[in-house]
Design a protein around this motif. Sequence first.
Motif, PDB file in Angstrom:
ATOM      1  N   ALA A 129      18.081   2.037  -5.614  1.00 39.57           N
ATOM      2  CA  ALA A 129      17.587   0.673  -5.796  1.00 39.57           C
ATOM      3  C   ALA A 129      16.456   0.373  -4.821  1.00 39.57           C
ATOM      4  O   ALA A 129      15.489  -0.315  -5.165  1.00 39.57           O
ATOM      5  CB  ALA A 129      18.732  -0.325  -5.626  1.00 39.57           C
ATOM      6  N   VAL A 130      16.568   0.881  -3.589  1.00 38.75           N
ATOM      7  CA  VAL A 130      15.460   0.759  -2.627  1.00 38.75           C
ATOM      8  C   VAL A 130      14.212   1.436  -3.200  1.00 38.75           C
ATOM      9  O   VAL A 130      13.107   0.872  -3.155  1.00 38.75           O
ATOM     10  CB  VAL A 130      15.840   1.368  -1.268  1.00 38.75           C
ATOM     11  CG1 VAL A 130      14.625   1.384  -0.333  1.00 38.75           C
ATOM     12  CG2 VAL A 130      16.988   0.593  -0.630  1.00 38.75           C
ATOM     13  N   ASP A 131      14.378   2.635  -3.759  1.00 41.59           N
ATOM     14  CA  ASP A 131      13.248   3.334  -4.371  1.00 41.59           C
ATOM     15  C   ASP A 131      12.614   2.491  -5.484  1.00 41.59           C
ATOM     16  O   ASP A 131      11.382   2.429  -5.607  1.00 41.59           O
ATOM     17  CB  ASP A 131      13.702   4.667  -4.965  1.00 41.59           C
ATOM     18  CG  ASP A 131      14.134   5.680  -3.915  1.00 41.59           C
ATOM     19  OD1 ASP A 131      13.672   5.579  -2.762  1.00 41.59           O
ATOM     20  OD2 ASP A 131      14.942   6.568  -4.256  1.00 41.59           O
ATOM     21  N   ALA A 132      13.457   1.878  -6.298  1.00 43.90           N
ATOM     22  CA  ALA A 132      12.953   1.069  -7.409  1.00 43.90           C
ATOM     23  C   ALA A 132      12.163  -0.131  -6.896  1.00 43.90           C
ATOM     24  O   ALA A 132      11.122  -0.497  -7.462  1.00 43.90           O
ATOM     25  CB  ALA A 132      14.116   0.606  -8.282  1.00 43.90           C
ATOM     26  N   LEU A 133      12.646  -0.754  -5.829  1.00 46.70           N
ATOM     27  CA  LEU A 133      11.919  -1.892  -5.261  1.00 46.70           C
ATOM     28  C   LEU A 133      10.560  -1.441  -4.726  1.00 46.70           C
ATOM     29  O   LEU A 133       9.536  -2.113  -4.948  1.00 46.70           O
ATOM     30  CB  LEU A 133      12.739  -2.542  -4.152  1.00 46.70           C
ATOM     31  CG  LEU A 133      12.069  -3.754  -3.493  1.00 46.70           C
ATOM     32  CD1 LEU A 133      11.973  -4.915  -4.474  1.00 46.70           C
ATOM     33  CD2 LEU A 133      12.817  -4.172  -2.233  1.00 46.70           C
ATOM     34  N   LEU A 134      10.533  -0.313  -4.027  1.00 46.50           N
ATOM     35  CA  LEU A 134       9.274   0.175  -3.487  1.00 46.50           C
ATOM     36  C   LEU A 134       8.294   0.505  -4.615  1.00 46.50           C
ATOM     37  O   LEU A 134       7.087   0.220  -4.505  1.00 46.50           O
ATOM     38  CB  LEU A 134       9.511   1.409  -2.622  1.00 46.50           C
ATOM     39  CG  LEU A 134      10.393   1.217  -1.386  1.00 46.50           C
ATOM     40  CD1 LEU A 134      10.476   2.514  -0.585  1.00 46.50           C
ATOM     41  CD2 LEU A 134       9.896   0.079  -0.517  1.00 46.50           C
ATOM     42  N   ALA A 135       8.782   1.093  -5.695  1.00 51.05           N
ATOM     43  CA  ALA A 135       7.911   1.417  -6.825  1.00 51.05           C
ATOM     44  C   ALA A 135       7.312   0.155  -7.433  1.00 51.05           C
ATOM     45  O   ALA A 135       6.117   0.098  -7.738  1.00 51.05           O
ATOM     46  CB  ALA A 135       8.692   2.202  -7.879  1.00 51.05           C
ATOM     47  N   ALA A 136       8.144  -0.876  -7.600  1.00 53.74           N
ATOM     48  CA  ALA A 136       7.649  -2.124  -8.168  1.00 53.74           C
ATOM     49  C   ALA A 136       6.647  -2.794  -7.224  1.00 53.74           C
ATOM     50  O   ALA A 136       5.631  -3.343  -7.662  1.00 53.74           O
ATOM     51  CB  ALA A 136       8.821  -3.065  -8.452  1.00 53.74           C
ATOM     52  N   ALA A 168      14.863   7.779   3.940  1.00 49.16           N
ATOM     53  CA  ALA A 168      13.779   8.432   4.674  1.00 49.16           C
ATOM     54  C   ALA A 168      12.442   7.723   4.527  1.00 49.16           C
ATOM     55  O   ALA A 168      11.524   7.975   5.312  1.00 49.16           O
ATOM     56  CB  ALA A 168      13.640   9.882   4.196  1.00 49.16           C
ATOM     57  N   GLY A 169      12.332   6.824   3.552  1.00 45.81           N
ATOM     58  CA  GLY A 169      11.029   6.228   3.271  1.00 45.81           C
ATOM     59  C   GLY A 169      10.829   4.834   3.810  1.00 45.81           C
ATOM     60  O   GLY A 169       9.783   4.213   3.533  1.00 45.81           O
ATOM     61  N   VAL A 170      11.797   4.298   4.571  1.00 44.89           N
ATOM     62  CA  VAL A 170      11.674   2.928   5.072  1.00 44.89           C
ATOM     63  C   VAL A 170      12.088   2.868   6.528  1.00 44.89           C
ATOM     64  O   VAL A 170      12.787   3.756   7.034  1.00 44.89           O
ATOM     65  CB  VAL A 170      12.532   1.936   4.248  1.00 44.89           C
ATOM     66  CG1 VAL A 170      12.163   1.996   2.774  1.00 44.89           C
ATOM     67  CG2 VAL A 170      14.024   2.208   4.441  1.00 44.89           C
ATOM     68  N   PRO A 178       0.825  -1.217   0.000  1.00 49.59           N
ATOM     69  CA  PRO A 178       0.000   0.000   0.000  1.00 49.59           C
ATOM     70  C   PRO A 178       0.857   1.264   0.000  1.00 49.59           C
ATOM     71  O   PRO A 178       1.906   1.329   0.663  1.00 49.59           O
ATOM     72  CB  PRO A 178      -0.815  -0.123   1.295  1.00 49.59           C
ATOM     73  CG  PRO A 178      -0.826  -1.593   1.594  1.00 49.59           C
ATOM     74  CD  PRO A 178       0.498  -2.113   1.126  1.00 49.59           C
ATOM     75  N   ALA A 179       0.395   2.274  -0.728  1.00 48.79           N
ATOM     76  CA  ALA A 179       1.173   3.506  -0.865  1.00 48.79           C
ATOM     77  C   ALA A 179       1.367   4.207   0.472  1.00 48.79           C
ATOM     78  O   ALA A 179       2.382   4.870   0.689  1.00 48.79           O
ATOM     79  CB  ALA A 179       0.482   4.438  -1.859  1.00 48.79           C
ATOM     80  N   HIS A 180       0.394   4.066   1.390  1.00 45.59           N
ATOM     81  CA  HIS A 180       0.484   4.762   2.669  1.00 45.59           C
ATOM     82  C   HIS A 180       1.328   4.010   3.691  1.00 45.59           C
ATOM     83  O   HIS A 180       1.644   4.540   4.748  1.00 45.59           O
ATOM     84  CB  HIS A 180      -0.919   4.960   3.251  1.00 45.59           C
ATOM     85  CG  HIS A 180      -1.593   3.663   3.592  1.00 45.59           C
ATOM     86  ND1 HIS A 180      -2.326   2.958   2.660  1.00 45.59           N
ATOM     87  CD2 HIS A 180      -1.632   2.935   4.742  1.00 45.59           C
ATOM     88  CE1 HIS A 180      -2.797   1.860   3.229  1.00 45.59           C
ATOM     89  NE2 HIS A 180      -2.387   1.816   4.477  1.00 45.59           N
ATOM     90  N   GLN A 181       1.680   2.782   3.380  1.00 46.96           N
ATOM     91  CA  GLN A 181       2.405   1.952   4.345  1.00 46.96           C
ATOM     92  C   GLN A 181       3.896   2.248   4.313  1.00 46.96           C
ATOM     93  O   GLN A 181       4.507   2.271   3.250  1.00 46.96           O
ATOM     94  CB  GLN A 181       2.163   0.470   4.042  1.00 46.96           C
ATOM     95  CG  GLN A 181       2.869  -0.488   4.991  1.00 46.96           C
ATOM     96  CD  GLN A 181       2.526  -1.938   4.681  1.00 46.96           C
ATOM     97  OE1 GLN A 181       1.432  -2.241   4.216  1.00 46.96           O
ATOM     98  NE2 GLN A 181       3.471  -2.827   4.922  1.00 46.96           N
ATOM     99  N   ARG A 182       4.455   2.481   5.468  1.00 53.53           N
ATOM    100  CA  ARG A 182       5.904   2.683   5.565  1.00 53.53           C
ATOM    101  C   ARG A 182       6.556   1.312   5.629  1.00 53.53           C
ATOM    102  O   ARG A 182       6.418   0.598   6.622  1.00 53.53           O
ATOM    103  CB  ARG A 182       6.248   3.508   6.804  1.00 53.53           C
ATOM    104  CG  ARG A 182       7.721   3.875   6.912  1.00 53.53           C
ATOM    105  CD  ARG A 182       7.961   4.754   8.132  1.00 53.53           C
ATOM    106  NE  ARG A 182       9.367   5.026   8.315  1.00 53.53           N
ATOM    107  CZ  ARG A 182      10.033   6.015   7.716  1.00 53.53           C
ATOM    108  NH1 ARG A 182       9.384   6.808   6.883  1.00 53.53           N
ATOM    109  NH2 ARG A 182      11.312   6.221   7.946  1.00 53.53           N
TER     110      ARG A 182
END
Length: 302
Positions: free
Chosen positions: A264-271, A33-35, A5-9
Amino acid sequence: MAILPAHQRPRIGLVGTGPWAARTHAPAIAAHAGVDFAGVWGRRPEAAAALAEASGTRAYEDLDDLLAECDAVAVALPPDVQAEVAVRAARAGRHLLLDKPLATTVGAAREVAEAAEGAGVASVVFCTLRFAPETARWIEERRAEGGWYVGEARWLGSLYGPGSASPYAESPWRREKGGLWDVGPHVLSVLLPILGEVTSLTAARGPEDTHHLILRHASGASSTATLTLGAPPAAAGAAITLHGTAGRAELPAWNGATEAYGHAVDALLAAARTGTPDPCDARFALRLTELLTEAEARAAGA
């Protein structure tokens, strides 16, 4: 796919405690900052405890306990150990941030790719040049231009050169598999998206662990790659050059692995949030393993 979910950290756990984990994975995850950095597990509990303390998180004595507390897992282990852990994590429903090479056998790499797809989890394999901003942008621009005729790559590492004191030189798998498997994935991860799928290849051995590859691509272009970890320090360096209708293009310098790992973390979260596979996922890394395996066999028979 198991959509995040987009709202889930998201909570990311780290598996592995060696120099690469301590110098790249852990700092990048801790700074993101996002995880949330959920914790660390390693085959040596004392090393896991030390890395967790330095990173402001906790150590786990049991891998399954860490997986139970994660949405995703970052793996910093030797490739064939990584493959086993990745399959286990995927089957537990955890998204995967993996290292290159995915594995050193086609069978193990395929098992990871199929486990990720079967479980519906996202995967990203950290080929540094695909995520460092300078090189990632260059790759996309060159891919969009097209018209490339020839690619020339050389990655002359001095990890095992005279006088080297790198902590990565203690890695048994690197000692066994050499530059073909350690830096080969980086080079192929640049050439394939620009020049297209490899339709044929040949390979030959050079001095020490050096391998010379000649590749034919689906676009009609050809490329060459020279790969080693045993170059003299004065000869070390990495370069990729393209020649084509747009002229000549040189891969730019990049700023190091930690920033790239954050992307790469960002890419994983996007996928994981969109359900759209990343171009540098486990299926792509399986293809790299197939090519490296073929190159190794052809060089051995040359």
